[in-house]
Design a protein around this motif. Structure first.
Motif, PDB file in Angstrom:
ATOM      1  N   MET A 150       0.841  -1.205   0.000  1.00 26.64           N
ATOM      2  CA  MET A 150       0.000   0.000   0.000  1.00 26.64           C
ATOM      3  C   MET A 150       0.877   1.256   0.000  1.00 26.64           C
ATOM      4  O   MET A 150       0.601   2.217  -0.727  1.00 26.64           O
ATOM      5  CB  MET A 150      -0.928   0.012   1.216  1.00 26.64           C
ATOM      6  N   SER A 151       1.931   1.247   0.791  1.00 25.51           N
ATOM      7  CA  SER A 151       2.853   2.380   0.821  1.00 25.51           C
ATOM      8  C   SER A 151       3.527   2.583  -0.533  1.00 25.51           C
ATOM      9  O   SER A 151       3.695   3.713  -0.987  1.00 25.51           O
ATOM     10  CB  SER A 151       3.915   2.173   1.899  1.00 25.51           C
ATOM     11  N   ALA A 152       3.905   1.481  -1.170  1.00 25.76           N
ATOM     12  CA  ALA A 152       4.540   1.576  -2.491  1.00 25.76           C
ATOM     13  C   ALA A 152       3.589   2.190  -3.517  1.00 25.76           C
ATOM     14  O   ALA A 152       4.035   2.808  -4.491  1.00 25.76           O
ATOM     15  CB  ALA A 152       5.007   0.196  -2.955  1.00 25.76           C
ATOM     16  N   ALA A 153       2.290   2.050  -3.285  1.00 31.47           N
ATOM     17  CA  ALA A 153       1.290   2.639  -4.180  1.00 31.47           C
ATOM     18  C   ALA A 153       1.052   4.112  -3.854  1.00 31.47           C
ATOM     19  O   ALA A 153       0.266   4.776  -4.527  1.00 31.47           O
ATOM     20  CB  ALA A 153      -0.024   1.856  -4.093  1.00 31.47           C
ATOM     21  N   GLY A 154       1.713   4.600  -2.819  1.00 32.69           N
ATOM     22  CA  GLY A 154       1.603   6.010  -2.488  1.00 32.69           C
ATOM     23  C   GLY A 154       0.499   6.357  -1.510  1.00 32.69           C
ATOM     24  O   GLY A 154       0.019   7.481  -1.479  1.00 32.69           O
ATOM     25  N   THR A 155       0.103   5.405  -0.711  1.00 31.15           N
ATOM     26  CA  THR A 155      -0.966   5.658   0.252  1.00 31.15           C
ATOM     27  C   THR A 155      -0.501   5.306   1.658  1.00 31.15           C
ATOM     28  O   THR A 155       0.666   4.967   1.873  1.00 31.15           O
ATOM     29  CB  THR A 155      -2.248   4.883  -0.146  1.00 31.15           C
ATOM     30  N   TRP A 156      -1.426   5.394   2.613  1.00 29.61           N
ATOM     31  CA  TRP A 156      -1.137   5.081   4.000  1.00 29.61           C
ATOM     32  C   TRP A 156      -0.576   3.679   4.110  1.00 29.61           C
ATOM     33  O   TRP A 156      -1.017   2.816   3.368  1.00 29.61           O
ATOM     34  CB  TRP A 156      -2.442   5.213   4.801  1.00 29.61           C
ATOM     35  N   PRO A 157       0.406   3.408   4.916  1.00 28.84           N
ATOM     36  CA  PRO A 157       0.959   4.200   6.008  1.00 28.84           C
ATOM     37  C   PRO A 157       2.199   5.021   5.635  1.00 28.84           C
ATOM     38  O   PRO A 157       2.884   5.521   6.527  1.00 28.84           O
ATOM     39  CB  PRO A 157       1.298   3.151   7.054  1.00 28.84           C
ATOM     40  N   GLU A 158       2.488   5.156   4.365  1.00 25.66           N
ATOM     41  CA  GLU A 158       3.610   5.981   3.893  1.00 25.66           C
ATOM     42  C   GLU A 158       4.949   5.523   4.454  1.00 25.66           C
ATOM     43  O   GLU A 158       5.756   6.311   4.928  1.00 25.66           O
ATOM     44  CB  GLU A 158       3.356   7.463   4.179  1.00 25.66           C
ATOM     45  N   TRP A 159       5.169   4.218   4.387  1.00 21.01           N
ATOM     46  CA  TRP A 159       6.456   3.661   4.791  1.00 21.01           C
ATOM     47  C   TRP A 159       7.470   3.914   3.682  1.00 21.01           C
ATOM     48  O   TRP A 159       7.091   4.189   2.543  1.00 21.01           O
ATOM     49  CB  TRP A 159       6.319   2.160   5.048  1.00 21.01           C
ATOM     50  N   PRO A 160       8.772   3.752   3.976  1.00 21.81           N
ATOM     51  CA  PRO A 160       9.784   3.922   2.927  1.00 21.81           C
ATOM     52  C   PRO A 160       9.559   2.942   1.774  1.00 21.81           C
ATOM     53  O   PRO A 160       9.066   1.819   1.975  1.00 21.81           O
ATOM     54  CB  PRO A 160      11.101   3.612   3.644  1.00 21.81           C
TER      55      PRO A 160
END
Length: 127
Positions: free
Chosen positions: A67-77
């Motif tokens: 999900m983060s890699a898709a540019g959404t929450w949780p905005e992990w590295p």
């Protein structure tokens, strides 16, 4: 919503499904033949249930990484998405080479789909 985000949501949904499967195993579902190499007939022993509990944490972290890699929450590295992709690839391979034919038939295609979704998101094949 872009295709990448749709794929990320699809991946996360499958992660939730796998987590629910693991919860059922912990609760005593008699599915030992379709998990953990098919070593157990019926419910998993305590050690297998502990492994199922640990896998819940891993699979949900993988979902959040994608999900983060898709540019959404949780905005992990971004690198966490690549780690999730690597773990997903290993899971996919393990499910295709397991001695349990039932596990191969069920989890081989599911983990392959999950690998494709994660790869599309992490490598940004889709926007």
């Amino acid at each position: 919503m872009g295709l990448s985000l749709s794929f990320a949501y699809a991946y996360m949904t499958l992660c939730f499904g796998v987590a629910l499967f693991q919860i059922a195993l912990i609760a005593g579902a008699p599915w030992g033949k379709i998990t953990q190499g098919g070593r157990y007939e019926g419910p998993l022993p305590v050690s297998g249930r502990i492994a199922a509990a640990a896998s819940i944490v891993v699979i949900l972290a993988m979902g959040l990484s994608v999900m983060s890699a898709a540019g959404t929450w949780p905005e992990w590295p971004r690198w966490t998405g690549f780690v999730a992709l690597g773990v997903q690839a290993l899971s996919c391979i393990a499910n295709w080479i397991t001695p349990s034919s039932a596990e191969r038939r069920i989890w081989g295609p599911i983990t392959s789909l999950m690998l494709g979704l994660a790869a599309a998101v992490v490598f940004q094949f889709v926007r």
